[in-house]
Design a protein around this motif. Sequence first.
Motif: not given
Length: 267
Positions: A67, A71, A76, A106-110, A118, A120-121
């Motif tokens: 999380e 990633y 997903t 549960r959170f977006k990765f970038a 990578e 998480a937000e």
Amino acid sequence: MNTANLARRHFLRECAIGTGKIALATLLAESAIAAAPSPNVARPTHFPSKAKAVIHLFMAGAPSQLEMFDYKPMLTKLEGKPLPPSVIGGQRYAFIRPDAAVLGPRFKFARHGECGAELAEVLPHLATVVNEIAIVKSCHTTQFNHAPAQIFMNTGFSQPGRPCMGSWITYGLGAATRDLPAFVVMSTGSGISGGAACWSSGFLPSVFAGTRFRNSGDPILNVSTPPGIEPRTQRDTINLINALNQRRLQLDGDGEIATRIANYEMA
């Protein structure tokens, strides 16, 4: 050779390299430990050192790496579906049901920074300094229960009895002062499942073990002067214990006795 004529002394002297020689090597090693400078003294290193201190934060019970910074796109894709047979492999696990469904992040990765790590937000600040840190993803274990996994993380083995990371660092580098422990442990709450094995010196002399600072009461046990004890009485007691320990050290050459003497003096 007639083995019937072999005496016990021949076995002790000649078998393999000789049991007596093995014993002598052990005694010499113990003498070297007893005569060696205190581990709380800096010693030459193989390469010039850059770090002056090591702070290791072992945060048992922290959010999952899945999380935060590890990633897994496949999670997903499999969200809500049964676990693939390759995960369970026909084995029974205490905390995983055979028909359990996959839970995705549960959170977006970038991606962030020049390294493209990578994250998480939920880690916005870490994303701004990601080029200045190292994220290790190659460390893994088959241990899924808390205590064995925690001991593995700190010592490299899932069973107690091996030196922890702090003990190896202290053994290799020492410290710049004799007045303070070179390796201290600060734990919160009720502690961790792995217990003292996570800061144990294992098969190294116990002087390399971590000194735990308790989070309530006296930071270190048996250091404060008990009520009703005069400083002179305490000093005489310590001097007597030191004299007895020194005599035993001369007789046995046990490095653990030298550790005990050093601990009394530090206290």
